[in-house]
Design a protein around this motif. Structure first.
Motif, PDB file in Angstrom:
ATOM      1  N   THR A  70      -2.313  -4.070  -6.787  1.00 50.38           N
ATOM      2  CA  THR A  70      -1.080  -4.493  -6.112  1.00 50.38           C
ATOM      3  C   THR A  70      -0.402  -3.249  -5.518  1.00 50.38           C
ATOM      4  O   THR A  70      -0.844  -2.121  -5.761  1.00 50.38           O
ATOM      5  CB  THR A  70      -0.120  -5.208  -7.094  1.00 50.38           C
ATOM      6  OG1 THR A  70       0.303  -4.270  -8.088  1.00 50.38           O
ATOM      7  CG2 THR A  70      -0.810  -6.368  -7.778  1.00 50.38           C
ATOM      8  N   GLU A  71       0.679  -3.463  -4.760  1.00 49.19           N
ATOM      9  CA  GLU A  71       1.394  -2.339  -4.137  1.00 49.19           C
ATOM     10  C   GLU A  71       1.908  -1.379  -5.211  1.00 49.19           C
ATOM     11  O   GLU A  71       2.460  -1.830  -6.213  1.00 49.19           O
ATOM     12  CB  GLU A  71       2.611  -2.839  -3.337  1.00 49.19           C
ATOM     13  CG  GLU A  71       2.274  -3.478  -2.022  1.00 49.19           C
ATOM     14  CD  GLU A  71       1.990  -4.971  -2.160  1.00 49.19           C
ATOM     15  OE1 GLU A  71       1.765  -5.443  -3.290  1.00 49.19           O
ATOM     16  OE2 GLU A  71       1.983  -5.657  -1.123  1.00 49.19           O
ATOM     17  N   THR A  72       1.794  -0.074  -4.955  1.00 46.45           N
ATOM     18  CA  THR A  72       2.281   0.925  -5.925  1.00 46.45           C
ATOM     19  C   THR A  72       3.770   0.714  -6.225  1.00 46.45           C
ATOM     20  O   THR A  72       4.203   0.801  -7.366  1.00 46.45           O
ATOM     21  CB  THR A  72       2.043   2.352  -5.372  1.00 46.45           C
ATOM     22  OG1 THR A  72       0.632   2.528  -5.284  1.00 46.45           O
ATOM     23  CG2 THR A  72       2.613   3.426  -6.281  1.00 46.45           C
ATOM     24  N   GLN A  73       4.526   0.390  -5.204  1.00 45.32           N
ATOM     25  CA  GLN A  73       5.976   0.208  -5.412  1.00 45.32           C
ATOM     26  C   GLN A  73       6.288  -1.115  -6.130  1.00 45.32           C
ATOM     27  O   GLN A  73       7.395  -1.314  -6.619  1.00 45.32           O
ATOM     28  CB  GLN A  73       6.702   0.252  -4.054  1.00 45.32           C
ATOM     29  CG  GLN A  73       8.181   0.582  -4.229  1.00 45.32           C
ATOM     30  CD  GLN A  73       8.953   0.504  -2.934  1.00 45.32           C
ATOM     31  OE1 GLN A  73       8.375   0.477  -1.838  1.00 45.32           O
ATOM     32  NE2 GLN A  73      10.264   0.480  -3.036  1.00 45.32           N
ATOM     33  N   CYS A  93      -0.529   1.126 -10.037  1.00 40.42           N
ATOM     34  CA  CYS A  93       0.194  -0.108  -9.725  1.00 40.42           C
ATOM     35  C   CYS A  93       0.332  -0.901 -11.011  1.00 40.42           C
ATOM     36  O   CYS A  93      -0.180  -0.503 -12.052  1.00 40.42           O
ATOM     37  CB  CYS A  93      -0.525  -0.912  -8.651  1.00 40.42           C
ATOM     38  SG  CYS A  93      -2.049  -1.686  -9.215  1.00 40.42           S
ATOM     39  N   ASN A 125       4.957  -5.544  -6.248  1.00 44.21           N
ATOM     40  CA  ASN A 125       4.817  -6.701  -5.367  1.00 44.21           C
ATOM     41  C   ASN A 125       6.133  -6.988  -4.634  1.00 44.21           C
ATOM     42  O   ASN A 125       7.183  -7.078  -5.267  1.00 44.21           O
ATOM     43  CB  ASN A 125       4.412  -7.880  -6.266  1.00 44.21           C
ATOM     44  CG  ASN A 125       4.210  -9.153  -5.503  1.00 44.21           C
ATOM     45  OD1 ASN A 125       5.124  -9.611  -4.825  1.00 44.21           O
ATOM     46  ND2 ASN A 125       3.030  -9.703  -5.620  1.00 44.21           N
TER      47      ASN A 125
END
Ligand SMILES: Cc1ncc(COP(=O)(O)O)c(C=O)c1O
Length: 373
Positions: free
Chosen positions: A56-59, A255, A61
C-alpha cells in the motif's frame, strides 16, 4: 546495535500479560473480533475478502487517511502519515527531527519511548515532573516555563496522560502553545487516549490542529480498543516534518498492513459507535474502583481522572511497588502495573477500559484481604 534502554513497561507486559489469569491494569479498551467489526458496516465483509494484498502507499491508504482526518478540525488527509501502532510514529518523529546534543522536555513519569528514544539519539532530556496537589496529579505550567529555553527543540506531551490519567484544560493547552511559539519549539503530543473523555466538556483540541508546530499521534489501539490492527498515525500541518518521517519509514515498515488499513477504515467510519461502547465500559467500571478505594482508603489513594482508561494509585502501606505487584501476581494471578516500570516508586497503574474489571478486581480484593487487612 542502537544504544537504547530496555522498555521496562513493555518488558513487564511481555513477561506477564499472557500468563496472568486476571488483569486490572490494561490501557486498551475491550477489543472485538474481525467479524464484530465488519458487522458495523453494510458490505464491509465482502469488501474485506476482496482486499488486495499488494503493497500500500507508504503514507497510508488515501481512503483511510480521509477517515482519520475526520478526527481533526484543521489537519487534512495529506497531512497524515499512517504507521504501525503509536510506537512507530514516536520513533520516526524523534529520529526525523532530533540530533545528538539537542534538548527536549518530557512529562514524567512517561510512556518510556517518549524519553528513551530521544536519549538514544544523544539528546539532553529534561523532565517536566508531575506534582500531587491534594492527591490530584497535575503538571504546573510555571514548572514548564522554568525548563524551556532557547535550546529546547521539542516538548513531548501525552494527553490524556499515561500513567496518571491527567488531561490539560484548554487554557493550559493554550499556555503551552504560546510558550512554545515564543521559542519556535515543536510540541509533540501522544494523543492515544484522546476521544475517551469522561464528559465532553473535558475534551481539548488536538495539538496538530491547535498549533502550526504541533504534531499529534493517534492510534486504533486504545480508545477504539483495536491494538491488534497495529494501525496508528502522525498528523501535523508542518510538511517538512512529514517529509522527513516518510524517508525514515522506508527503512522501518515501508507501508502498513493492507487488511489492517481496511479494517481501521471501517472502525473509524463507525467511531462514534465504538467510542460510545468503550466509554460505556469505562463508566461502568469507574464506580467499582471508587467503591473499592473508598473501602480501603487506609491502604490506597487515587484520583479519578477526567479522561482515558487508566489511573495511577498511591500505596499508603509501603512503597515497594515492584515487590507488591510480584506478590499479587504470584499469589492471586492478578496483573497490576508497578510504578517501578515508570521509575516512579510507591504507585501502581490500574485500567478500566476492559469488561473483566468487576471479576478481576474481586480477585485483587482477595489478595488485599488476605495480606493487608
Ligand atoms: C502513551 C502511549 N503511547 C504509545 C503507546 C503504544 O501504542 P501502540 O501499542 O499502539 O504502538 C502506548 C501503549 O501503551 C501508550 O500508552
Amino acid at each position: 546495535m542502537m544504544k537504547i534502554k530496555p522498555f521496562k513497561l513493555e518488558r513487564y507486559y511481555t513477561l506477564y500479560e499472557h500468563s496472568a489469569k486476571y488483569s486490572i491494569c490494561n490501557s486498551d479498551c475491550e477489543a472485538m473480533t474481525i467479524k464484530e467489526l465488519l458487522r458495523l458496516e453494510k458490505g464491509a465483509e465482502e469488501e474485506f475478502h476482496n482486499t488486495w494484498l499488494g503493497y500500500t502507499e507508504t503514507q497510508g491508504n488515501p481512503s483511510l487517511r480521509r477517515d482519520i482526518s475526520a478526527i481533526y478540525s484543521e489537519v487534512l488527509s495529506k497531512q497524515i502519515t499512517v504507521c504501525t501502532g503509536a510506537q512507530e510514529p514516536i520513533f520516526l518523529f524523534s529520529h526525523a527531527v532530533l540530533n545528538s546534543g539537542d534538548e527536549v522536555i518530557v512529562q514524567t513519569p512517561c510512556y518510556q519511548s517518549l524519553q528513551s528514544v530521544p536519549e538514544s539519539i544523544g539528546c539532553k532530556v529534561l523532565g517536566w515532573n508531575v506534582r500531587y496537589e491534594g492527591g490530584r496529579p497535575t503538571f504546573v505550567i510555571d514548572d514548564l516555563k522554568e525548563l524551556v529555553n532557547s535550546k529546547t527543540k521539542v516538548i513531548y506531551l501525552n494527553a490524556p496522560h499515561n500513567p496518571t490519567g491527567f488531561l490539560f484544560t484548554k487554557e493550559e493547552q493554550q499556555a503551552i502553545i504560546e510558550l512554545a511559539r515564543t521559542y519556535g519549539i515543536i510540541v509533540f503530543c501522544d494523543e492515544v487516549y484522546r476521544e475517551l473523555e469522561h464528559s465532553p466538556e473535558f475534551a481539548i483540541p488536538a495539538f496538530a490542529d491547535a498549533y502550526e508546530y504541533g504534531v499529534s499521534v493517534g492510534v486504533m489501539s486504545k480508545s477504539y480498543g483495536l491494538p491488534g490492527l497495529r494501525i496508528g498515525w502522525v498528523a501535523t500541518q508542518n510538511q517538512p516534518i512529514l517529509d522527513k518521517i516518510a524517508i525514515l519509514k522506508e527503512y522501518t515498515t515501508i507501508c502498513n498492513s493492507a487488511p489492517s488499513e481496511f479494517l481501521a477504515g471501517v472502525a473509524l467510519r463507525n467511531r462514534q459507535v465504538i467510542l460510545d461502547r468503550n466509554l460505556g465500559i469505562v463508566q461502568k467500571n469507574l464506580p467499582l474502583y471508587e467503591a473499592f478505594f473508598k473501602k480501603y482508603s487506609n491502604l490506597f489513594s487515587w484520583h479519578k481522572p477526567n479522561a482515558g482508561p487508566i489511573a495511577f494509585v498511591k500505596m499508603l502501606f509501603d512503597d515497594d511497588d515492584m515487590g507488591f505487584a510480584g506478590r499479587v501476581l504470584k499469589e492471586q494471578s492478578v496483573l497490576i502495573l508497578p510504578g517501578g516500570v515508570y521509575g516512579h516508586k510507591g504507585y501502581f497503574r490500574i485500567g478500566f477500559g476492559r469488561k473483566n474489571i468487576a471479576e478481576d478486581l474481586k480477585q485483587f480484593e482477595h489478595f488485599v484481604l488476605a495480606n493487608l487487612v
